[in-house]
Design a protein around this motif. Sequence first.
Motif, PDB file in Angstrom:
ATOM      1  N   LYS A  41      45.469  36.889  50.953  1.00 13.40           N
ATOM      2  CA  LYS A  41      44.710  38.110  50.700  1.00 13.40           C
ATOM      3  C   LYS A  41      44.087  38.127  49.307  1.00 13.40           C
ATOM      4  CE  LYS A  41      45.635  43.078  50.911  1.00 13.40           C
ATOM      5  NZ  LYS A  41      46.769  43.994  51.061  1.00 13.40           N
ATOM      6  N   TYR A  42      44.808  37.647  48.319  1.00 16.67           N
ATOM      7  CA  TYR A  42      44.322  37.741  46.942  1.00 16.67           C
ATOM      8  C   TYR A  42      43.821  36.415  46.386  1.00 16.67           C
ATOM      9  CZ  TYR A  42      46.482  42.276  47.235  1.00 16.67           C
ATOM     10  OH  TYR A  42      46.800  43.542  47.617  1.00 16.67           O
ATOM     11  N   ASN A  43      43.658  35.423  47.228  1.00 16.15           N
ATOM     12  CA  ASN A  43      43.171  34.107  46.798  1.00 16.15           C
ATOM     13  C   ASN A  43      44.001  33.535  45.659  1.00 16.15           C
ATOM     14  OD1 ASN A  43      41.076  34.388  48.620  1.00 16.15           O
ATOM     15  ND2 ASN A  43      39.628  35.154  47.087  1.00 16.15           N
ATOM     16  N   ARG A  97      43.861  48.037  41.258  1.00 17.78           N
ATOM     17  CA  ARG A  97      43.396  46.949  40.401  1.00 17.78           C
ATOM     18  C   ARG A  97      43.076  47.518  39.034  1.00 17.78           C
ATOM     19  NH1 ARG A  97      40.583  42.465  42.895  1.00 17.78           N
ATOM     20  NH2 ARG A  97      41.290  42.405  45.043  1.00 17.78           N
ATOM     21  N   ARG A 149      45.250  29.114  49.239  1.00 15.46           N
ATOM     22  CA  ARG A 149      44.631  28.171  48.291  1.00 15.46           C
ATOM     23  C   ARG A 149      45.568  27.848  47.145  1.00 15.46           C
ATOM     24  NH1 ARG A 149      38.876  31.060  47.258  1.00 15.46           N
ATOM     25  NH2 ARG A 149      38.426  31.553  49.427  1.00 15.46           N
TER      26      ARG A 149
HETATM   27  C1  LIG Z   1      38.724  35.534  48.095  1.00 13.79           C
HETATM   28  O1  LIG Z   1      37.712  34.571  48.205  1.00 13.79           O
HETATM   29  C2  LIG Z   1      36.758  34.886  49.179  1.00 13.79           C
HETATM   30  C3  LIG Z   1      35.794  33.722  49.322  1.00 13.79           C
HETATM   31  O2  LIG Z   1      35.572  33.114  48.105  1.00 13.79           O
HETATM   32  C4  LIG Z   1      36.037  36.164  48.803  1.00 13.79           C
HETATM   33  O3  LIG Z   1      35.101  36.520  49.794  1.00 13.79           O
HETATM   34  C5  LIG Z   1      37.078  37.280  48.700  1.00 13.79           C
HETATM   35  O4  LIG Z   1      36.453  38.480  48.254  1.00 13.79           O
HETATM   36  C6  LIG Z   1      38.170  36.890  47.718  1.00 13.79           C
HETATM   37  N1  LIG Z   1      39.202  37.895  47.756  1.00 13.79           N
HETATM   38  C7  LIG Z   1      39.660  38.496  46.656  1.00 13.79           C
HETATM   39  C8  LIG Z   1      40.725  39.513  46.866  1.00 13.79           C
HETATM   40  O5  LIG Z   1      39.251  38.244  45.540  1.00 13.79           O
END
Ligand SMILES: *[C@@H]1O[C@H](CO)[C@@H](O)[C@H](O)[C@H]1NC(C)=O
Length: 619
Positions: free
Chosen positions: A301-303, A130, A330
């Motif tokens: 995994k990465y939202n 990252r 999402r």
């Molecule tokens: C994705 O979202 C979840 C819940 O909001 C969080 O716990 C997690 O760390 C996030 N993952 C990343 C890779 O940002």
Amino acid sequence: MCVHSFRMMRLACCTALLFVLRLLVGLPWYQVLPAILIFYLGSGGWNFLDIFAKTVVKWLMCLGIIILSYLFSYSNVFFCSFSAASVLLRVKLNVRRHLREKNTIPKIFAETVHRHGDKTALIFEGTGERWTFRQLDEYSNRVANLLLERGFKEGDVVALFMENRSQYVGIWLGMAKIGVEAALINFNLRLDALVHCVTISNAKAVIFGSELTDDRLFYIYTSGTTGMPKAAIVVHSRYYRMAALVYYGFRMTSDDVLYDCLPLYHSAGNIVGVGQCLIHGMTVVIRKKFSASRFWDDCVKYNCTIVQYIGEICRYLLNQPVRDTERQHRVRMALGNGLRQSIWEEFMNRFNIPQIAEFYGATECNCSLGNFDNKMGACGFNSQILPFIYPIRLVRVDEETMELIRGPDGVCIPCKPGEPGQLVGRIIQNDPLRRFDGYVSQTATNKKIAHSVFKKGDSAYLSGDVLIMDKYGHMYFKDRTGDTFRWKGENVSTTEVEGTLSRLLDMKDVVVYGVEVPGAEGKAGMAAIADPSHSTNLEKFVKDMEKALPPYARPVFLRFLPEVNKTGTFKFQKTELRRDSFDPSAVSDRLYFLDSSKGRYVQLDEELYRSILSGKCKL
Ligand SMILES: *[C@@H]1O[C@H](CO)[C@@H](O)[C@H](O)[C@H]1NC(C)=O
Ligand SMILES: *[C@@H]1O[C@H](CO)[C@@H](O)[C@H](O)[C@H]1NC(C)=O
Ligand SMILES: *[C@@H]1O[C@H](CO)[C@@H](O)[C@H](O)[C@H]1NC(C)=O
Ligand SMILES: *[C@@H]1O[C@H](CO)[C@@H](O)[C@H](O)[C@H]1NC(C)=O
Ligand SMILES: CC(=O)N[C@H]1CO[C@H](CO)[C@@H](O)[C@@H]1O
């Protein structure tokens, strides 16, 4: 007043009303007739004046309802027109401001770093690395300093030839910081093609990725050629414009997380994708290579909230077995171009994606379009209410040769709604939004520009693509240059046939093209089908195809091969297939011929081939 003249008055009023509603307002009959009926019944009393006064009220109410329903059916179009206009205006003003302040992408990026500092800018799927905005900034500064030390200066061109790496964006940015222009080279190229590409870019040096040479971070090769300085500022404004049109047009925010698995040497991956990080402070997840099986896992995994697609990617995703993650993500929007109309709805439903942000526009094109209102199947929208804000249009062409059809005055003929035509964009040289910078090679530029297109003496950019527009202004992609062919007097759109056949064949790769048959008018359709496991049931295929395609669009020849060749941006390569044609001695793959008298495909051997060539066997 006598009854007779009263009746005449009513009749005259009805006729006048008919005239006004139908011809002046242009309402359809199903709205006009009830209105007249209401008026006629309403005015049916014995004292005309008395009744007339009352009817006027009813008539006005009725008209009000009609106008409201009219506005309602067009409300989406009004909304779309005004939001498109405001996006264009906003981007235009921003570009003006950046030009005035001599802002470059690195300067805009500096503001982004200022605002977002420690937020994650890039995530590299694969290594899991990252980089924050600050780290990216520092890295690109080191690159810039190194290049300066080595004697590079503004206007030099340096070819960047490396796989998707963490360093790619940083190196590109570092070069931009000192005004060195990057020629992004497709890293799949080898030998001659690579040499050619580097040569035509006039690059002074090439930066290789370490995976392509040895253990060094990067290797600079300085060739003898001198760099050709270009107005880098224009390149920057174009980069900004492309990224910003997508960002504002599709209402993205800096909180979105974008999944970018497209090649970075291509504008979709580098500008539309990574540009959102550099300019708008969005987190972008970069994957080295598109993987259909890992796609949704990565998104979870990465939202990720936005995914990028191109070419056939969506079909490869549909081809995958169902897995849980495909609906657990999402992702709110899929952004890209080339989603086929035949799988549009299935893609949205199966993967639970609320919005498809399909856009149209080549890097150098001045007729970019976007489907800003999630209209099924459309690749863009051009307001019919405010046509002057964006001077592009569809004009009549010979779909096979792409030649423009002109009226008696020598000017191109605009298409009516529903009529296919080539997309053209007017060139206005002093408007940075609509300039045409052209290509490095002059002959390539000439083919892309035509004169007297909108009006006598003007010039316009030719997109080379055939689109169709509906009456509201939504544009639908129909076919690419020279891909349409004529058979039995009908125009066959290869894009449409490919979409249909692929759907019938469980999303296999299908490439359709026209081949010449001696003695036959036009070109016969041929489909190359990737079928490594020999799983096609030809009898079922013919039955399904007869239901789905008109006779002239059914492929006369089939070629089954293990796989079809694709470009780095997931588009099919047709040149070799077209050249191989249907000659069984030249092609080692299985070939079939549609025997129309038997209504089935038969194996194409030497004997059949000869009887087709001699005209003995009718097509
Ligand atoms: C994705 O979202 C979840 C819940 O909001 C969080 O716990 C997690 O760390 C996030 N993952 C990343 C890779 O940002
Ligand atoms: C028109 O084409 C040129 C080609 O280089 C491009 O720079 C310009 O931005 C385009 N204009 C629009 C409105 O797309
Ligand atoms: C095919 O296209 C040509 C022009 O490109 C047009 O003149 C002709 O009418 C079209 N034929 C059909 C059947 O649509
Ligand atoms: C695919 O590409 C390879 C390498 O360029 C070439 O040898 C082969 O003939 C191509 N296959 C087809 C079916 O065009
Ligand atoms: C981010 C990324 O995918 N980096 C990869 C680039 O390519 C090299 C070599 O192929 C890999 O080692 C990196 O992980």
